[in-house]
Scaffold this active site. Structure first.
Site, short mmCIF file in Angstrom:
data_model
loop_
_atom_site.label_atom_id
_atom_site.label_comp_id
_atom_site.label_asym_id
_atom_site.label_seq_id
_atom_site.Cartn_x
_atom_site.Cartn_y
_atom_site.Cartn_z
N ASP A 169 0.75 -1.20 0.07
CA ASP A 169 -0.18 0.03 0.07
C ASP A 169 0.78 1.24 -0.03
O ASP A 169 1.97 1.06 0.46
CB ASP A 169 -0.96 0.08 1.14
N GLU A 170 0.49 2.19 -0.57
CA GLU A 170 1.15 3.46 -0.64
C GLU A 170 2.56 3.28 -1.21
O GLU A 170 3.61 3.90 -0.77
CB GLU A 170 1.29 4.18 0.49
N CYS A 206 -15.34 17.94 -12.50
CA CYS A 206 -15.80 18.28 -13.73
C CYS A 206 -16.51 17.13 -14.31
O CYS A 206 -17.12 16.99 -15.06
CB CYS A 206 -15.01 18.88 -14.27
#
Length: 194
Positions: free
Chosen positions: A87-88, A147
């Protein structure tokens, strides 16, 4: 033959959730996994991988000077290991990415690494740069900008909601400090404050 996989994205794309699901799939089939997380990411407690949707697991913590090949090799001597999940992964060093490639090539254990591609300035993290270069398989996990476009960038925000354009590459934080954006909106916000 085992492979080195890199699953990358901006924040909020479900990287930790995907890691936890992959580990669960192995365990459900009676296989053992090693989940690892960097020592500096202690948002949910050291030695934990936690998804924003509320699932978590314990993880072995690694530091920049740890030899990940040696860690895995030692564990394999005790019992079979079927997959290593990181992870990470953006916080890996160049040497650690090489060591993980050795885990796949020499120990025949697949490695699934999950991490950010770029930092808040649009620059690649060291671990991500070498994972993008050396992985056998690359997979982009998608996040969405406000958006509606695909978010590929991460913007660091100050307390007033303004884009931060300078500072240390690593500053641990979540939705309170970072926002995932498409390139167009990242450039607009980032360069208006540069």
């Amino acid at each position: 033959m085992a492979k080195l996989y890199f699953y990358y994205s901006s924040m909020n794309a479900g990287k930790s959730t995907a890691l936890l699901q992959s580990s669960y799939n192995y365990k459900e089939r009676g296989m053992d996994t090693l989940v690892m997380a960097p020592h500096l990411d202690d948002r949910y407690g050291a030695g934990k991988v936690t998804s924003r949707i509320g699932i978590e697991t314990d993880a072995r913590v690694f530091k920049p000077d740890d030899n990940l090949f040696d860690v895995v090799q030692t564990l394999i001597a005790e019992k079979p290991l079927h997959c290593v999940l990181i992870d990470e992964a953006q916080f890996l060093t160049r040497d650690q990415v090489f060591q993980l490639s050795e885990v796949t090539d020499e120990l025949n254990v697949p490695v699934l690494a999950y991490g950010l591609r770029t930092d808040f300035q649009g620059e690649p993290f060291e671990g991500s740069k070498y994972l993008l270069a050396w992985s056998d398989n690359l997979k982009e996990l998608k996040a969405i900008c406000h958006c509606g476009s695909k978010a590929t960038m991460v913007l660091r925000m100050d307390e007033d909601g303004n884009a931060v354009t300078q500072g240390a590459q690593v500053e641990i934080g979540g939705n309170d400090r970072y926002i995932s954006m498409c390139r167009k909106h990242f450039k607009s916000a980032y360069y208006s404050n540069a």
